[in-house]
Design a protein around this motif. Structure first.
Motif, PDB file in Angstrom:
ATOM      1  N   UNK A  54      46.360  42.666  32.949  1.00 39.42           N
ATOM      2  CA  UNK A  54      46.106  41.740  34.535  1.00 39.42           C
ATOM      3  C   UNK A  54      45.255  42.610  34.568  1.00 39.42           C
ATOM      4  N   UNK A  55      44.341  41.967  34.645  1.00 44.28           N
ATOM      5  CA  UNK A  55      43.263  42.656  34.919  1.00 44.28           C
ATOM      6  C   UNK A  55      42.821  41.434  36.094  1.00 44.28           C
ATOM      7  N   UNK A  56      41.938  41.856  37.135  1.00 48.52           N
ATOM      8  CA  UNK A  56      42.159  41.351  38.156  1.00 48.52           C
ATOM      9  C   UNK A  56      40.422  40.854  38.085  1.00 48.52           C
ATOM     10  N   UNK A  57      40.100  39.956  39.479  1.00 49.50           N
ATOM     11  CA  UNK A  57      39.065  38.887  39.228  1.00 49.50           C
ATOM     12  C   UNK A  57      38.510  38.335  37.863  1.00 49.50           C
ATOM     13  N   UNK A  58      39.281  37.759  37.361  1.00 49.92           N
ATOM     14  CA  UNK A  58      39.595  36.221  36.340  1.00 49.92           C
ATOM     15  C   UNK A  58      38.262  35.624  36.667  1.00 49.92           C
ATOM     16  N   UNK A  59      38.592  34.509  37.911  1.00 48.83           N
ATOM     17  CA  UNK A  59      37.973  33.637  38.767  1.00 48.83           C
ATOM     18  C   UNK A  59      36.722  33.894  38.671  1.00 48.83           C
ATOM     19  N   UNK A  60      36.728  34.902  39.063  1.00 51.61           N
ATOM     20  CA  UNK A  60      35.209  35.629  39.645  1.00 51.61           C
ATOM     21  C   UNK A  60      33.610  34.799  38.607  1.00 51.61           C
ATOM     22  N   UNK A  61      32.605  34.407  38.728  1.00 48.94           N
ATOM     23  CA  UNK A  61      31.149  34.291  38.704  1.00 48.94           C
ATOM     24  C   UNK A  61      30.639  36.203  38.354  1.00 48.94           C
TER      25      UNK A  61
END
Length: 272
Positions: free
Chosen positions: A177-184
């Motif tokens: 459940x790691x956040x911000x996966x779509x962040x560069x």
């Protein structure tokens, strides 16, 4: 003043290989450490060692000798993640400032943590509103140094540090459940950190602020999954739906002002 001598405050993960690189360029290097055990390691690498902690009493003569006769001083130690970090980090730097002469140049190894998330590109010209205490501490020290050193100071804001024993595959391995996966992501290899500092010195690029970051910004989930798999660890699992918060660090100024070409422009080449 010896124009072939540089003092490096903080001979750790970056400062130690930087010192060894500058020695190959003909510089005499004074290097500091907080650990007495590291003193022989610095000596063996032909670095003149100094053991002290900024902010502690009775180090006046050591600090004076550490910066004396050096053309350039590289301030390279991050703030510790402790309570009242903003105040303490400034106090540490203030302990050094009285010994820096008006003719000496200073490189402050800063961090892109001074930038807030904008969900867009950020450059050196943006107004800074750091979101974490570490970023606030670094920005406060930037401003402190600027007020004292003026055009003799160059600030190098480095993105996330990777390379050699700093293996990104270990950072998020096994996590769920790691956040911000779509962040560069914004990262820079150790070799490019050293390359940028060397370019600032050789080109006399003083009185400015420069970002250091790889050209490419792969997605966080892509990079850290591949990084974990490469070293045989269980890759992290990212949240399926997530509100993405990010910034993309522009390195354009480093390439135009310093004519610098990154050795590792694409972080994915390090994990594939």
């Amino acid at each position: 003043m010896n124009n072939k001598q540089i003092s490096i405050l903080g001979c750790g993960w970056l400062g130690f290989p930087l010192a060894k690189h500058l020695i190959t360029k003909g510089y005499h290097i004074k290097g500091s450490t907080t650990s007495k055990e590291k003193e022989p390691i610095l000596k063996d690498a032909a670095i003149q060692p100094y053991v002290f902690r900024l902010g502690e009493k009775n180090h006046e003569e050591i600090l004076k000798d550490f910066v004396n006769d050096s053309e350039i001083i590289v301030i390279n130690f991050p703030p510790k993640r402790i309570p009242d970090i903003v105040t303490i980090y400034q106090e540490q730097i203030n302990a050094l400032l009285p010994y820096i002469q008006s003719t000496q140049k200073v490189i402050f190894v800063s961090s892109t943590s001074v930038y807030q998330n904008t969900n867009d590109w950020v450059t050196e010209a943006i107004e800074n509103h750091p979101e974490k205490e570490s970023g606030k501490a670094v920005l406060a020290v930037e401003q402190l140094l600027q007020s004292h050193l003026k055009e003799n100071l160059t600030i190098l804001r480095l993105a996330g540090l990777i390379g050699y024993d700093r293996v990104p595959g270990r950072f998020l391995a096994k996590k769920k459940e790691v956040a911000n996966g779509k962040a560069p992501i914004n990262v820079i290899h150790q070799d490019d950190c050293i390359g940028l500092i060397n370019a600032i010195i050789t080109q006399n690029a003083w009185g400015t602020i420069i970002n250091g970051c790889a050209d490419e910004h792969p997605l966080r989930e892509t990079f850290y999954i591949l990084a974990a798999e490469k070293v045989g660890l269980v890759p992290p699992q990212f949240k399926k739906s997530d509100t993405v918060q990010f910034k993309k660090i522009s390195n354009t100024k480093s390439k135009t002002l310093l004519n610098y070409t990154y050795k590792y422009p694409d972080p994915l080449t390090l994990v594939t």
